[in-house]
Design a protein around this motif. Structure first.
Motif, mmCIF file in Angstrom:
data_model
loop_
_atom_site.group_PDB
_atom_site.id
_atom_site.type_symbol
_atom_site.label_atom_id
_atom_site.label_comp_id
_atom_site.label_asym_id
_atom_site.label_seq_id
_atom_site.Cartn_x
_atom_site.Cartn_y
_atom_site.Cartn_z
ATOM 1 N N ILE A 12 -1.982 -1.257 -4.156
ATOM 2 C CA ILE A 12 -1.345 -2.178 -4.638
ATOM 3 C C ILE A 12 -2.073 -3.667 -4.021
ATOM 4 N N SER A 13 -2.468 -3.891 -2.944
ATOM 5 C CA SER A 13 -2.727 -5.011 -2.429
ATOM 6 C C SER A 13 -4.369 -5.334 -3.005
ATOM 7 N N GLU A 14 -5.268 -4.162 -3.427
ATOM 8 C CA GLU A 14 -6.412 -4.454 -3.871
ATOM 9 C C GLU A 14 -6.191 -4.988 -5.204
ATOM 10 N N TYR A 15 -5.436 -4.414 -5.987
ATOM 11 C CA TYR A 15 -4.931 -4.726 -7.499
ATOM 12 C C TYR A 15 -4.422 -6.327 -7.690
ATOM 13 N N VAL A 16 -3.377 -6.431 -6.550
ATOM 14 C CA VAL A 16 -2.919 -7.935 -6.563
ATOM 15 C C VAL A 16 -4.135 -9.027 -6.207
ATOM 16 N N GLN A 17 -4.857 -8.702 -5.300
ATOM 17 C CA GLN A 17 -6.130 -9.583 -5.094
ATOM 18 C C GLN A 17 -7.056 -9.739 -6.231
ATOM 19 N N LEU A 18 -7.278 -8.446 -6.999
ATOM 20 C CA LEU A 18 -8.057 -8.523 -8.379
ATOM 21 C C LEU A 18 -7.255 -9.473 -9.300
#
Length: 190
Positions: A12-18
């Protein structure tokens, strides 16, 4: 022999950063990131009409009408998505892992299209129905003048109320009305 390509799972943190840096919106579910399709001029008109109707009726009340730029997170399933319109009444709450995702909408609206209708009526609706604060999901048809309100009853069950041209769809949770002809109004149409 068939060889399947391995799909990378994203956190989820990778998604949010994207999403923070992307100029394209994405949906997130089960570690996968999906680019969202663009809409048609009609799609945009119907969404804008719904926003205008709800904003006018909710003026002076503690409810906020939001565009498709606002992300909604279904905490119990992990879906992050962008409904065409959402309404939050009271204080907006955000997800601990995704501070830009609202977790307590009262109403969400999806403008259906040929490509998204099955998903919006099926799997996506099932996700939405797991949001405790959600009272109604509005589905605006693309192929005829029809607005459906999928409503949570006090029993916890869901039912569907349909309104067609000349009728009014009622949003009981907001004490608002969506006249079907106003949802589909297009001042540029001949």
């Amino acid at each position: 022999m068939t060889v399947h390509a391995a799909h990378r799972k994203y956190s989820i943190s990778e998604y949010v950063q994207l999403e923070d840096y992307s100029n394209v919106r994405h949906e997130y579910f089960d570690g996968q990131i999906y680019a969202m399709a663009g809409g048609t001029p009609e799609h945009g008109t119907y969404a804008a009409n719904v926003i205008g109707l709800l904003t006018a009726q909710l003026r002076g009340r503690p409810c906020r009408v939001q565009t498709s730029d606002v992300r909604i997170r279904v905490q119990s399933t992990g879906l992050d998505t962008y409904p065409d319109v959402s309404v939050v009444c009271g204080r907006a709450e955000t997800d601990a892992e995704d501070r830009n995702a609202i977790i307590n909408p009262t109403v969400v609206v999806e403008i259906l299209s040929t490509g998204t209708e099955a998903y919006d009526r099926g799997e996506k609706l099932e996700h939405y129905q797991k949001i405790a604060s959600l009272h109604e999901v509005v589905l605006v048809a693309h192929d005829e003048r029809r607005v459906e309100v999928v409503r949570r009853l006090q029993s916890g069950e869901w039912n569907v109320a349909r309104a067609v041209a000349g009728e009014v769809a009622r949003l009981e949770s907001l004490s608002c009305e969506l006249p079907v002809d106003d949802v589909y109004r297009d001042p540029l149409a001949g």
